[in-house]
Scaffold this active site. Structure first.
Site, PDB file in Angstrom:
ATOM      1  N   SER A 147       4.613   2.451   7.427  1.00  0.00           N
ATOM      2  CA  SER A 147       4.178   1.180   6.885  1.00  0.00           C
ATOM      3  C   SER A 147       5.411   0.456   5.927  1.00  0.00           C
ATOM      4  CB  SER A 147       3.277   1.865   5.577  1.00  0.00           C
ATOM      5  OG  SER A 147       2.187   2.221   6.270  1.00  0.00           O
TER       6      SER A 147
ATOM      7  N   ASP B  60      -0.504  -7.566   1.805  1.00  0.00           N
ATOM      8  CA  ASP B  60       0.121  -5.933   1.729  1.00  0.00           C
ATOM      9  C   ASP B  60       1.620  -6.215   1.843  1.00  0.00           C
ATOM     10  OD1 ASP B  60       0.273  -3.566   1.776  1.00  0.00           O
ATOM     11  OD2 ASP B  60      -0.642  -3.116   3.950  1.00  0.00           O
TER      12      ASP B  60
ATOM     13  N   HIS C  86       0.969  -1.094   0.074  1.00  0.00           N
ATOM     14  CA  HIS C  86      -0.037   0.069  -0.143  1.00  0.00           C
ATOM     15  C   HIS C  86       0.798   1.359  -0.221  1.00  0.00           C
ATOM     16  CE1 HIS C  86       0.255  -0.202   4.468  1.00  0.00           C
ATOM     17  NE2 HIS C  86      -0.116   1.189   4.371  1.00  0.00           N
TER      18      HIS C  86
END
Length: 245
Positions: A196, A95, A45
């Site tokens: 992330s 992800d 992402h």
């Protein structure tokens, strides 16, 4: 990183910062971990579709953005961004992404203290505690950190994590917890926006850091009682090996 502490230079030689072009300025977007001289693992992402390679660059050997011209810091362009083929935009499963630098990262006896992270040797699910690091927000909606921060979190068994997220009163019922995820935290300490893709790791008996997870999409940062979400690296090893060969 919420409720973390500032790290020291050279402690995490495999940590990278991924920058993304935002209105012609390169800005901190994600973390990642060096696997070898060509490849870095991060989160899917982190990248906007369609992917434009020149909109991203990677910094290695950096600890503080106040010292981004330090002699240890190296910047790399990317030649490939490979998103997991089963990742769905804004989804939570799969992800994970691998990125390849346009030129090799010097990790063999590098004077810059840059190195790859190891994979754990055992096949058992990790338990106990693990550490996550990043330059992300220090609280939900808060400022991002100029310094690389670290926090150690309790790992939460995925069945328990699934119950927490899937509970009828859960605000995050839409998040499906699957076995290829790891959960950690839930005690107010957490990774946050802009962390992330960064590494979740443990130390083996010899004191060597081993990569067990990568920071994934999840609930809001440090949301009371909700553990943070990570991709379980062991579940993606065969995919990673295939991409990197």
């Amino acid at each position: 990183i919420v409720y973390g502490t500032v790290t020291t230079p050279g402690k995490y030689p495999w940590m990278v910062s991924i920058h993304e072009r935002v209105k012609d300025v390169m800005k901190q977007a994600c973390g990642g971990a060096i696997l070898n001289e060509n490849w870095i693992v991060t989160a899917a992402h982190c990248f906007d579709q369609p992917i434009i390679l020149k909109d991203y660059e990677v910094y290695v050997g950096i600890v503080s953005w106040l010292h981004k011209n330090a002699p240890t810091v190296q910047k790399f362009q990317l030649s490939k961004i490979i998103i997991h083929d089963k990742y769905v935009k804004d989804g939570f499963a799969n992800d994970i992404a691998l990125i390849k630098t346009a030129t090799p990262i010097d990790i063999k006896g590098s004077k810059y203290g840059v190195n790859g992270i190891c994979f754990p040797s055992g096949a058992t699910d990790p338990s106990g505690e693990a550490t996550v690091i990043g330059w992300g927000m220090i609280r939900g909606g808060g400022p991002i950190s100029a310094e690389l921060r670290q926090v150690t979190l309790p790992l939460v068994p995925w069945q328990k994590c699934k119950q927490i997220y899937g509970h009828p009163d859960s605000e995050f019922e839409y998040i499906q917890v699957v076995p290829s995820m790891l959960c950690a935290g839930g005690n107010g300490k957490d990774a946050c926006q802009f962390d992330s893709g960064g590494p979740l790791f443990q130390y083996d008996k010899k004191g060597v850091a081993t990569l067990i997870g990568t920071v994934a999409n999840g609930a809001d940062c440090a949301y009371a009682h909700y553990p943070g979400m990570y991709m379980k690296v062991s579940a993606f090893r065969s995919w990673m090996d295939k991409v990197m060969t």
